[in-house]
Design an enzyme around this catalytic site. Structure first.
Site, short mmCIF file in Angstrom:
data_model
loop_
_atom_site.label_atom_id
_atom_site.label_comp_id
_atom_site.label_asym_id
_atom_site.label_seq_id
_atom_site.Cartn_x
_atom_site.Cartn_y
_atom_site.Cartn_z
N GLY A 215 0.83 -1.21 0.00
CA GLY A 215 0.00 0.00 0.00
C GLY A 215 0.85 1.25 0.00
O GLY A 215 2.06 1.19 -0.27
N ASN A 216 0.24 2.38 0.28
CA ASN A 216 0.99 3.63 0.34
C ASN A 216 0.40 4.50 1.44
O ASN A 216 -0.60 4.15 2.05
CB ASN A 216 0.98 4.33 -1.03
CG ASN A 216 -0.43 4.64 -1.48
OD1 ASN A 216 -1.08 5.50 -0.89
ND2 ASN A 216 -0.90 3.92 -2.48
N ARG A 217 1.04 5.63 1.67
CA ARG A 217 0.69 6.44 2.84
C ARG A 217 -0.39 7.49 2.57
O ARG A 217 -0.65 8.35 3.41
CB ARG A 217 1.94 7.13 3.38
CG ARG A 217 2.93 6.14 4.00
CD ARG A 217 4.19 6.85 4.46
NE ARG A 217 3.90 7.98 5.31
CZ ARG A 217 4.62 9.09 5.37
NH1 ARG A 217 5.67 9.22 4.60
NH2 ARG A 217 4.28 10.07 6.17
#
Ligand code: C5P
Length: 425
Positions: A215-217
């Site tokens: 995923g990412n932030r």
């Protein structure tokens, strides 16, 4: 500077201890602050603390100070009422107009703007009763700040955490003083009426196995702010929400997705006939070539683990590089490039490559861009020109971006600015 008479209502939740920070920040900003805690709040934070920090006496009792008609006097004198934390119970009481304590009376006797910062467990926040009460308050003009997503009092986490004091204070003061009246709602009201605006927000997750993902932030805050701003300006908004870390906005048609392929399908469907598509979501460029049916065990690979990834489709590029008459495409670029000129250059190249009409560039880093409530962006338009720069809360940045969208739609795509026939009837 305008010195405001501010009532801070504190209700009985554990986040009451953080309300001391709200009171302190308002006092330090030069305002006259009167704290009205409920009996429950005083179980979490002591009256002497509140008196010392607010520099004013603190009352809770309805039957104290009767001669000075205190139950209405505090509310009548207020320029602003902030309730932090606002528990599910206090939200219900406020929605129902109950006045069985000093805070309830103060609220009923006041015409001042009200800003509340809900704090409760996720289940309570999601309960239909709370949702309905919040909606009632919103429709009466109450500003709701948060809740944030994160660790709650117990071991659980999710939406329900009270927003940080500085966020509450900023939103509360903005409510009364306006962000230098920069974005008076009336200034834009209706300039997207009858338009369909599609916004993607959040970050995609690509599963590796039943319990893990890449995923990412991205928190989704900027995309949500764009959806909210477009809705404020009268648009019908479809929000394609990828794993949001903040509460979903009200009044939008929400499609929840998780992976890039799900996002692609939702965007493809929503974009048909849309006037504006804003791709604010952080989309994974790669996904695992295969998803394991069972949890991957470390015993399977003692020497480390190599993941095979395959490219995801570029959703924006496939929309942008196909004919899209009447649909304005807005892309985002989040880059870690430190040099401004090189950052703009990356934005220009990305706008070209993806066939976007506008490209919003912002700098991200370990401490910049993601979960924060503020943003600084430039908007690249026709011929790679910088057509706008915006700096401020994510909502004010959203309005600045939509200002460009409205101006662009007016000059470039008459179909997007003339009311559709069905809407003129
Ligand atoms: O190439 P990059 O990820 O920097 O591009 C960012 C822009 O492209 C964003 O608007 C994002 O939503 C969009 N994007 C996309 N599909 C991808 C990757 C990015 O639509 N696979």
């Amino acid at each position: 500077m305008t010195r405001l008479n501010i009532v801070v209502g504190i209700t009985g939740g554990i986040a009451a201890y953080k309300a001391v920070g709200v009171v302190r920040a308002l006092v330090l900003a030069g305002h006259d602050v009167h704290v009205v805690p409920t009996e429950g709040a005083l179980r979490f934070v002591g009256r002497p603390t509140l008196e010392a920090i607010s520099r004013n006496p603190v009352h809770t009792e309805l039957y104290e100070g009767v001669a000075e008609v205190r139950h209405v006097a505090i509310g009548q004198a207020a320029d602003l009422i902030v309730i932090a934390p606002a528990t599910a119970n206090s939200i219900a009481k406020l929605a129902a107009g109950l006045a069985d304590d000093l805070l309830g009376n103060t609220l009923l006797a006041s015409e001042a703007p009200v800003v509340i910062a809900p704090a409760m467990h996720t289940e309570m926040w999601r309960h239909p009763a709370t949702r309905a009460n919040v909606e009632t308050l919103r429709s009466r003009g109450v500003t709701i700040v948060g809740p944030a997503v994160g660790q709650l009092t117990g071991a659980d986490s999710g939406p329900g955490r009270m927003e940080e004091p500085d966020v509450i204070v900023r939103a509360a003061l903005e409510r009364v003083l306006g962000e230098a009246s920069k974005h008076e709602a009336s200034a834009h009201r209706g300039d997207l009426a009858g338009r369909h605006v599609v916004v993607s927000a959040g970050g995609t997750r690509e599963p590796l196995d039943p319990v893990r993902f890449l995923g990412n932030r991205s928190s989704g805050k900027q995309g949500i702010a764009i959806a909210e701003a477009a809705r404020e300006r009268g648009a019908h908004v479809t929000l394609i929400a990828a794993n949001l870390e903040v509460a979903e906005p009200e009044g939008c048609d929400i499609r929840r997705v998780s992976t890039t392929l799900e996002l692609q399908a939702a965007v493809a469907e929503a974009a048909q006939g849309a006037d504006v598509v804003v791709m604010a979501a952080a989309v994974a460029d790669y996904r695992p070539a295969s998803v394991s049916e069972a949890k991957i065990k470390k015993e399977q690979s003692d020497d480390g683990l190599t993941l095979e990834l395959v490219r995801n489709p570029d959703i924006l590029a496939s929309l942008g590089n196909a004919p899209h008459p009447g649909t304005l495409l807005v892309g985002f670029a989040a880059e870690t490039e430190a040099d401004d000129e090189r950052l703009f250059e990356l934005g220009r190249a990305k706008r070209e490559a993806k066939g976007a009409d506008l490209l919003v560039v912002n700098r991200v880093g370990w401490n910049e861009g993601f979960a924060s409530d503020e943003n600084r962006v430039v908007v690249i338009g026709d011929g790679g020109a910088v057509v706008a720069r915006a700096d401020g809360t994510k909502l004010s940045v959203a309005h600045d971006i939509l200002d460009v969208v409205v101006a662009q739609a007016t000059t470039a795509a008459p179909a997007a600015t003339t009311p559709k026939e069905s809407e003129t009837e």
